[in-house]
Write a protein that holds these residues in place. Sequence first.
Motif, PDB file in Angstrom:
ATOM      1  N   ARG A   1       0.832  -1.199   0.000  1.00  0.00           N
ATOM      2  CA  ARG A   1       0.000   0.000   0.000  1.00  0.00           C
ATOM      3  C   ARG A   1       0.874   1.259   0.000  1.00  0.00           C
ATOM      4  O   ARG A   1       1.812   1.360   0.778  1.00  0.00           O
ATOM      5  CB  ARG A   1      -0.881  -0.015   1.246  1.00  0.00           C
ATOM      6  CG  ARG A   1      -1.877   1.133   1.301  1.00  0.00           C
ATOM      7  CD  ARG A   1      -2.759   0.993   2.520  1.00  0.00           C
ATOM      8  NE  ARG A   1      -3.719   2.084   2.608  1.00  0.00           N
ATOM      9  CZ  ARG A   1      -4.617   2.190   3.562  1.00  0.00           C
ATOM     10  NH1 ARG A   1      -4.685   1.267   4.505  1.00  0.00           N
ATOM     11  NH2 ARG A   1      -5.447   3.203   3.581  1.00  0.00           N
TER      12      ARG A   1
ATOM     13  N   HIS B   1       1.801   7.440   3.249  1.00  0.00           N
ATOM     14  CA  HIS B   1       1.047   8.682   3.342  1.00  0.00           C
ATOM     15  C   HIS B   1       1.615   9.785   2.471  1.00  0.00           C
ATOM     16  O   HIS B   1       0.909  10.729   2.142  1.00  0.00           O
ATOM     17  CB  HIS B   1       1.016   9.152   4.796  1.00  0.00           C
ATOM     18  CG  HIS B   1       2.344   9.649   5.287  1.00  0.00           C
ATOM     19  ND1 HIS B   1       3.305   8.797   5.771  1.00  0.00           N
ATOM     20  CD2 HIS B   1       2.873  10.895   5.335  1.00  0.00           C
ATOM     21  CE1 HIS B   1       4.370   9.518   6.123  1.00  0.00           C
ATOM     22  NE2 HIS B   1       4.137  10.776   5.877  1.00  0.00           N
TER      23      HIS B   1
ATOM     24  N   TRP C   1      -3.296   9.521  -2.417  1.00  0.00           N
ATOM     25  CA  TRP C   1      -4.087   8.304  -2.596  1.00  0.00           C
ATOM     26  C   TRP C   1      -4.613   8.164  -4.014  1.00  0.00           C
ATOM     27  O   TRP C   1      -4.880   7.064  -4.490  1.00  0.00           O
ATOM     28  CB  TRP C   1      -5.268   8.309  -1.627  1.00  0.00           C
ATOM     29  CG  TRP C   1      -6.259   9.406  -1.924  1.00  0.00           C
ATOM     30  CD1 TRP C   1      -6.266  10.665  -1.415  1.00  0.00           C
ATOM     31  CD2 TRP C   1      -7.341   9.336  -2.851  1.00  0.00           C
ATOM     32  NE1 TRP C   1      -7.299  11.400  -1.959  1.00  0.00           N
ATOM     33  CE2 TRP C   1      -7.978  10.611  -2.835  1.00  0.00           C
ATOM     34  CE3 TRP C   1      -7.846   8.349  -3.684  1.00  0.00           C
ATOM     35  CZ2 TRP C   1      -9.080  10.892  -3.629  1.00  0.00           C
ATOM     36  CZ3 TRP C   1      -8.944   8.634  -4.473  1.00  0.00           C
ATOM     37  CH2 TRP C   1      -9.556   9.899  -4.433  1.00  0.00           C
TER      38      TRP C   1
ATOM     39  N   VAL D   1     -10.164   6.987  16.381  1.00  0.00           N
ATOM     40  CA  VAL D   1      -9.752   6.002  15.379  1.00  0.00           C
ATOM     41  C   VAL D   1      -9.257   6.691  14.111  1.00  0.00           C
ATOM     42  O   VAL D   1      -8.197   6.347  13.571  1.00  0.00           O
ATOM     43  CB  VAL D   1     -10.915   5.039  15.058  1.00  0.00           C
ATOM     44  CG1 VAL D   1     -10.533   4.119  13.897  1.00  0.00           C
ATOM     45  CG2 VAL D   1     -11.268   4.204  16.279  1.00  0.00           C
ATOM     46  N   ASP D   2     -10.010   7.671  13.625  1.00  0.00           N
ATOM     47  CA  ASP D   2      -9.599   8.377  12.409  1.00  0.00           C
ATOM     48  C   ASP D   2      -8.273   9.093  12.613  1.00  0.00           C
ATOM     49  O   ASP D   2      -7.418   9.121  11.718  1.00  0.00           O
ATOM     50  CB  ASP D   2     -10.669   9.384  11.994  1.00  0.00           C
ATOM     51  CG  ASP D   2     -11.886   8.718  11.375  1.00  0.00           C
ATOM     52  OD1 ASP D   2     -11.780   7.545  10.971  1.00  0.00           O
ATOM     53  OD2 ASP D   2     -12.945   9.367  11.317  1.00  0.00           O
ATOM     54  N   ARG D   3      -8.086   9.668  13.788  1.00  0.00           N
ATOM     55  CA  ARG D   3      -6.836  10.377  14.047  1.00  0.00           C
ATOM     56  C   ARG D   3      -5.654   9.425  14.142  1.00  0.00           C
ATOM     57  O   ARG D   3      -4.563   9.739  13.664  1.00  0.00           O
ATOM     58  CB  ARG D   3      -6.980  11.211  15.316  1.00  0.00           C
ATOM     59  CG  ARG D   3      -7.903  12.405  15.127  1.00  0.00           C
ATOM     60  CD  ARG D   3      -8.066  13.231  16.374  1.00  0.00           C
ATOM     61  NE  ARG D   3      -8.850  14.427  16.102  1.00  0.00           N
ATOM     62  CZ  ARG D   3      -9.194  15.316  17.009  1.00  0.00           C
ATOM     63  NH1 ARG D   3      -8.824  15.150  18.274  1.00  0.00           N
ATOM     64  NH2 ARG D   3      -9.902  16.383  16.675  1.00  0.00           N
ATOM     65  N   LEU D   4      -5.864   8.266  14.733  1.00  0.00           N
ATOM     66  CA  LEU D   4      -4.778   7.282  14.802  1.00  0.00           C
ATOM     67  C   LEU D   4      -4.431   6.762  13.416  1.00  0.00           C
ATOM     68  O   LEU D   4      -3.256   6.555  13.093  1.00  0.00           O
ATOM     69  CB  LEU D   4      -5.172   6.131  15.724  1.00  0.00           C
ATOM     70  CG  LEU D   4      -5.190   6.442  17.232  1.00  0.00           C
ATOM     71  CD1 LEU D   4      -5.699   5.240  18.015  1.00  0.00           C
ATOM     72  CD2 LEU D   4      -3.795   6.834  17.712  1.00  0.00           C
ATOM     73  N   ARG D   5      -5.441   6.546  12.588  1.00  0.00           N
ATOM     74  CA  ARG D   5      -5.193   6.089  11.215  1.00  0.00           C
ATOM     75  C   ARG D   5      -4.419   7.132  10.420  1.00  0.00           C
ATOM     76  O   ARG D   5      -3.618   6.800   9.545  1.00  0.00           O
ATOM     77  CB  ARG D   5      -6.521   5.783  10.523  1.00  0.00           C
ATOM     78  CG  ARG D   5      -7.170   4.484  10.976  1.00  0.00           C
ATOM     79  CD  ARG D   5      -8.529   4.304  10.327  1.00  0.00           C
ATOM     80  NE  ARG D   5      -9.135   3.031  10.698  1.00  0.00           N
ATOM     81  CZ  ARG D   5     -10.401   2.718  10.465  1.00  0.00           C
ATOM     82  NH1 ARG D   5     -11.194   3.594   9.849  1.00  0.00           N
ATOM     83  NH2 ARG D   5     -10.872   1.549  10.835  1.00  0.00           N
ATOM     84  N   HIS D   6      -4.690   8.377  10.711  1.00  0.00           N
ATOM     85  CA  HIS D   6      -3.986   9.466  10.019  1.00  0.00           C
ATOM     86  C   HIS D   6      -2.552   9.598  10.516  1.00  0.00           C
ATOM     87  O   HIS D   6      -1.613   9.747   9.722  1.00  0.00           O
ATOM     88  CB  HIS D   6      -4.744  10.776  10.251  1.00  0.00           C
ATOM     89  CG  HIS D   6      -4.072  11.988   9.694  1.00  0.00           C
ATOM     90  ND1 HIS D   6      -4.071  12.295   8.357  1.00  0.00           N
ATOM     91  CD2 HIS D   6      -3.358  12.976  10.306  1.00  0.00           C
ATOM     92  CE1 HIS D   6      -3.400  13.416   8.153  1.00  0.00           C
ATOM     93  NE2 HIS D   6      -2.961  13.857   9.322  1.00  0.00           N
TER      94      HIS D   6
ATOM     95  N   GLY E   1      -0.701   7.425  12.543  1.00  0.00           N
ATOM     96  CA  GLY E   1       0.132   6.222  12.653  1.00  0.00           C
ATOM     97  C   GLY E   1       1.157   6.052  11.548  1.00  0.00           C
ATOM     98  O   GLY E   1       2.366   5.981  11.809  1.00  0.00           O
ATOM     99  N   PRO E   2       0.722   6.005  10.281  1.00  0.00           N
ATOM    100  CA  PRO E   2       1.698   5.802   9.205  1.00  0.00           C
ATOM    101  C   PRO E   2       2.643   6.966   9.001  1.00  0.00           C
ATOM    102  O   PRO E   2       3.697   6.816   8.393  1.00  0.00           O
ATOM    103  CB  PRO E   2       0.812   5.580   7.966  1.00  0.00           C
ATOM    104  CG  PRO E   2      -0.490   6.179   8.313  1.00  0.00           C
ATOM    105  CD  PRO E   2      -0.658   6.011   9.780  1.00  0.00           C
TER     106      PRO E   2
END
Length: 308
Positions: A83, A86, A90, A246-251, A253-254
């Motif tokens: 994948r 960031h 996308w 959750v959305d903030r961690l997904r943003h 994290g990577p």
Amino acid sequence: MSTLPEAVRCLSLDTAAVGVTAALADRGVDAVLLKGAGLARRLGQEGHRLYVDIDLLVAPASFDLAQRALADLGCVSALPEGRPDHRSHWYERPWRLPGPLSLTVDLHRGFHGVADPEALWTGLWSSAQRIRLAGGLVTVPDEAGAALLVALHAAAPGRSDRPRADLLRAVEVFPVDTWRAAAALAARTGALASFALGLRLTPSGAALAATLALPQQGTPALWLRAHRASPAALTIAQLAELSGVVDRLRHLGPRLFPTPASMRHASPLARRGPVGLLLAHLGRLARNAGQLPAALSEVRAARRDDRG
């Protein structure tokens, strides 16, 4: 006028664009040449406007099939395996063409600032036009589609001065009715905020935006991208616009911990085994921490401008 080597490179890109779009069509994938020679003609700058890659838009549903087709042609992904991380938008993926020249196809399934990629594809494809190029044919956006893309690119220029130069020229040569149609397309694709912001980056574009009664409200993240802010500032601004843990961690994290493939792609140190990978991660975290104060200042400035 472009120099001979630059002209030869553009001709090579044109020839490759014809060949790749024909190969995609043979596999049932329609494609639109977003910029390049098509945009140069729209702007009346053929032979003067230089370009360095081939930007092709395909339907979102055809994106994976188009990637397989490029791989079958001998193209190699310019991103890490797996994948995209960031740092890669996308909506696009670069592929290196085989051959002696270093040529790249940027395969798009959307564009910066567009919330509805399917609507973008439908809008551009339904009004697209065929032009002759390098002994073949390619499909390009109509004038309103080109105007939309120019403004959206100005709102996300990266480090290049070309998007703003294209905007200045487009405002000069495209009539108001074209921009009105472009604004309508921006509204249908969820890109109106970026479209308006892009136009307002130049005095002539700002006057046009006022004539079209475009909305003034954007977001700090959009403002930061348009004004070439640091990646750290952009990350913080985007984080603040998300709701929910959750959305903030997904943003985040990577961005804090990229995949091993991404680290090895970007860092020679990360390619030196597990210890090198660990050291590269630690160095990256230290650099991010050092950039935090300046990034916060950038975000505060963006918020002040956005309110103003």
